[in-house]
Design a protein around this motif. Structure first.
Motif, short mmCIF file in Angstrom:
data_model
loop_
_atom_site.label_atom_id
_atom_site.label_comp_id
_atom_site.label_asym_id
_atom_site.label_seq_id
_atom_site.Cartn_x
_atom_site.Cartn_y
_atom_site.Cartn_z
N ASP A 66 3.15 6.51 3.57
CA ASP A 66 4.03 7.57 3.06
C ASP A 66 3.36 8.88 3.40
N TRP A 67 3.81 9.51 4.50
CA TRP A 67 3.12 10.67 5.03
C TRP A 67 4.06 11.87 5.15
N PRO A 68 3.51 13.08 5.11
CA PRO A 68 4.33 14.24 5.47
C PRO A 68 4.71 14.16 6.93
N ARG A 114 6.65 4.69 -4.62
CA ARG A 114 5.51 4.91 -3.75
C ARG A 114 4.64 3.66 -3.77
N THR A 154 1.83 14.28 -2.89
CA THR A 154 2.95 15.15 -3.23
C THR A 154 2.47 16.14 -4.26
N SER A 180 12.77 10.67 1.95
CA SER A 180 12.16 10.13 3.17
C SER A 180 13.19 10.11 4.29
N ARG A 187 8.28 7.51 5.22
CA ARG A 187 7.95 6.40 4.32
C ARG A 187 8.16 5.11 5.11
N ARG A 198 9.35 13.16 3.94
CA ARG A 198 8.31 12.17 4.11
C ARG A 198 8.69 11.12 5.14
#
Length: 806
Positions: free
Chosen positions: A713-715, A34, A18, A736, A694, A692
């Motif tokens: 936890d990804w874009p 996170r 982030t 998320s 998540r 995100r």
């Protein structure tokens, strides 16, 4: 390539990034959990050694071969030996000589892969969260006990036809035998058992049917939560409520149909949202005729939209017995393929959002009309609690729960088709055997009730169609004037029912394809309104537009469509906001004035929510600022934002409501919104840095220990109503996706081996298993698992072989 990273490794290695200087906090300073670093994880684990099951907080990796060593192979309750094959992803294919042995082996498989998950689902459905979470869950348990997912289970079991009964009894025997073997060998038990204080208990047919009712949750209840709160603030004749109800009906009753009539409170909302996440809340389905496909055979694509958590709400399986030969998606704990393929036909569904429930004010009934139930809510770490549940002639009295808003003096009872006997398992078994559309439609007639589904199908002969799989009451008053009916009102009685055999159906439409996306499926008579609160038309219209533009349509086209992140409604709303800003003079300001950067980004934006795009960030911040200013901040007692911020309401009314304000007020709101959008872009330069994926276990929602169960936890691209749904609310900060497209299926009916599936997550529910979330990488990159049907292809694809013996 399949991602075989273990959950523990993923939580530290693939968490994404982030732009915030402190990644544990959002731009506004609010915490955003996170995955903890290794050091923090060790400290926290040491602090929690007093808890049983602390090993589940950081499980050791378990390879597929080791997991399969725990599967029982001899001395089983089988009539004949069964061959059980497995892929590297731990997807099974069962080859049984009898149907009964297939059902029994499916029970073993579900217990092996998802015993922790289904044990948790069983306790949710029975209102037993306090047994795991302690006194904090007491009010929710009381509401669940009142609702009573299993209230009609005993009556339903008694009414099951022999075929359904024999099948589910064998399935339950498999669940119990697997669990008994674990007990005899003293484990290992799923890690959730120790962590949540779950003790193994025998499974019953009633348990399975109750999980089925949980999966059949009426998602209209989620809409009702906001409406009840809005209604409770006003008197019965209040013009504000009448306007709100009329708006809800107008916005929710979309115009786009899949086929024409000529062709055949906050805690409450969180509870209902979680239940909706366990049911079939959304989805896309597309069936393409041979005339429109590039292979000259019918094609089908399905992607259910459910909660984005682990374990996935589906498991993959293949099977063959004298009566069944199929591959597809099975709901854990339920013994049928809900989305999949047999040699002659493929199928998938989207939630119909049908009117299978009704609320009644039963305050006029005498006390003698009610019966009572006494329930003991056992509570972990605390004292047990006894609650009384009242049942009216119309159903349980929901307003006895503190979570249900109601007006003074009203006593609200819920009438739900899920409390009445039906045979969804038998319907799905018949659907699994169907070889053509006529047989498929007949499978749902007379027995299927909840949850109502728009079932699309395609067959080997080249036909496609849609079936309304539902049981709906005939309502003399049609669409009601209020959401609450009066007990005793003859116009509010359910006098008769219709089902899939008499509801409209579509076969081989002239356009050459059918698309369904929780939109209004078709038109019925006024006596049988299908539903009131459908999704907006944009998803189905986007599906239709892409299919038309892609003709001739290929399997790859359908796979790309399942990853489409375009929202036409967002593009239209953005254009209207840009026009409004220009009308009040905001477009004439210098290029370096506050908000001009965002105005330029949004102007001409096509509604594409790519993870690396900046325009979605500017649009979403502007949208939230404008909506909050028009309807009131959610913290204000008089705010209407919670009710009005539903996407169907925003796209239908926001621009008109903004235009009704004085021009100076409009200018201030839009100027503030654009300036806020510029500021937000400084913190979140792209949609994926703000939006995100998540991915974590259901226990990730727990306080203190929740971060231990976040594994990715990804874009991510997409939005609330893009074909690749990654749903969210009004947002202006790091967040998320709440739920979305968490599984996919595509089949070419010209080839029985041309079937592709993928789960957001993995097959195995065992924490630490290498197949716990090995398909997450496939899902993110748009890849699929190949699951064939023919004997030769099955032997090649499912390379690990067991022989199960009596």
């Amino acid at each position: 390539m399949t991602d075989r990273t273990t959950p523990s490794a993923l939580s530290s290695k693939e968490s994404g990034s982030t732009p915030a200087s402190n990644p544990s906090r959002t731009r506004s300073g609010r915490p955003f959990r996170r995955p903890a670093g290794r050091g923090a994880r060790m400290v926290a684990a040491a602090a929690m050694l007093i808890l049983p099951g602390c090993a589940a907080l950081d499980p050791k990796p378990v390879a597929v071969d080791k997991r399969l060593q725990t599967f029982p192979v001899s001395g089983l309750d089988l009539e004949r030996p069964v061959v059980l094959r497995w892929t590297d992803e731990q997807v099974p294919f069962i080859e049984a000589d009898t149907d009964r042995d297939l059902a029994y082996t499916l029970g073993l498989v579900h217990a092996h892969l998802r015993l922790g998950q289904i044990s948790l689902m069983k306790r949710v459905a029975q209102g037993r969260l306090s047994e795991m979470g302690g006194p904090v869950a007491g009010d929710i348990d009381r509401a669940l006990r009142i609702l009573g997912f299993g209230r009609g289970a005993t009556e339903t079991v008694a009414a099951l036809p022999p075929e359904s009964r024999q099948w589910v009894v064998a399935f339950v025997k498999g669940l119990n035998d697997y669990q008994d073997r674990l007990a005899a060998s003293k484990g290992p038990w799923p890690p959730e058992f120790a962590l949540l204080g779950i003790r193994a208990e025998p499974w019953t047919v009633e348990d399975v049917l109750t999980i089925g009712r949980l999966a059949g949750t009426d998602i209209n209840w989620l809409a009702w939560a906001g409406l009840l709160r809005e209604r409770s603030r006003n008197g019965p004749d209040d013009a504000g409520w009448k306007s709100a109800w009329a708006r809800a009906i107008e916005a929710g009753h979309g115009n786009a149909a899949s086929f024409g009539p000529n062709e055949t409170h906050a805690r409450l909302e969180k509870l209902l949202a979680d239940l909706a996440g366990l049911s079939r809340t959304g989805s896309n389905s597309v069936a393409v005729s041979p005339a429109l496909s590039d292979t000259g055979s019918a094609l089908i694509a399905n992607d259910p939209h459910l909660g984005m958590s682990l374990p996935n709400f589906w498991l993959l399986a293949g099977m063959r017995s004298p009566s069944y030969h199929a591959v597809g998606l099975m709901p854990p704990g339920l013994p049928f393929v809900a989305v999949g393929r047999n040699p002659g036909l493929a199928w998938g569904g989207t939630n119909m959002r049908a009117l299978s429930s009704q609320l009644y004010d039963v305050s006029s009934l005498p006390e003698s009309a009610f019966r009572t139930e006494t329930h003991t809510i056992r509570t972990r770490f605390w004292f047990d609690r006894t609650v009384t549940v009242r049942i009216s002639p119309y159903g349980p009295v929901m307003s006895d729960s503190d979570l249900i808003p109601s007006r003074p003096g009203e006593v609200l009872a819920l009438r739900w088709l899920g409390h009445q006997p039906s045979d969804e398992i038998g319907a799905m078994l018949a659907a699994m055997r169907a070889g053509n559309g006529t047989e498929f439609r007949a499978a749902f007639a007379d027995r299927y009730s909840v949850s109502a589904q728009n079932m699309l199908w395609a067959d080997r002969a080249g036909h496609i169609g849609q079936v309304l799989a539902a049981r709906l009451p005939v309502r003399p008053d049609g669409i009601p004037d209020d959401m609450i009916s009066s007990a005793g009102d003859p116009q509010a009685e359910w006098t008769a029912y219709v089902d899939a055999g008499s509801l409209p159906a579509a076969v081989d439409p002239a356009e050459g394809f059918i698309a369904s996306a929780n939109n209004r499926p078709t038109t019925t008579t006024g006596l049988v309104p299908i539903g009131l609160f459908f999704s907006t038309d944009e998803r189905v219209e986007r599906l239709q537009a892409v299919v038309r533009a892609s003709a001739p349509v290929s399997i790859d086209d359908l796979k790309r469509l399942q990853q489409d992140v375009t929202s036409p409604a967002s593009a239209k709303l953005a254009a209207a906001l840009v026009l409004a800003a220009r009308v009040v003079g905001l477009g004439d300001r210098p290029a370096d004035a506050p908000g001009q950067r965002s105005l330029a980004l949004i102007d001409g934006w096509q509604g594409v929510y790519d993870a690396d795009a900046a325009a979605p960030v500017a649009f979403e911040q502007l949208l939230k600022t404008v909506a909050t200013a028009v309807y009131g901040d959610s913290d204000d007692a008089d705010s209407r934002l919670g009710f009005a911020s539903n996407w169907t309401q925003l796209t239908r009314y926001l621009i008109d409501d903004l235009a009704a304000l004085p021009p100076a007020e409009q200018a201030r709101i839009l100027s503030d919104g654009l300036a806020a959008a510029d500021e937000t872009l400084n913190s979140f330069p792209s949609w994926g840095t703000m939006h995100r994926l998540r991915l974590g276990h259901l226990m990730g929602q727990a306080p203190v220990i929740g971060s231990f169960f976040t594994y990715g936890d990804w874009p991510v691209g997409g939005s609330r109503e893009t074909p690749m749904k990654t749903a969210h609310d009004l947002v202006d900060d790091l967040h998320s996706a709440r739920y979305g497209a968490q599984s996919r299926h595509v089949s070419d009916l010209g080839d029985p081996d041309a079937n592709w599936f993928v789960l957001l997550g993995g097959q195995d529910g065992w924490l630490g298993s290498t197949t716990f979330m090995d398909q997450a990488g496939l899902w993110r990159s748009g890849q699929y698992l190949h699951l064939p049907l023919t004997d030769a292809a099955v032997k090649q694809r499912f390379g690990r072989v067991m022989t199960l013996t009596p």
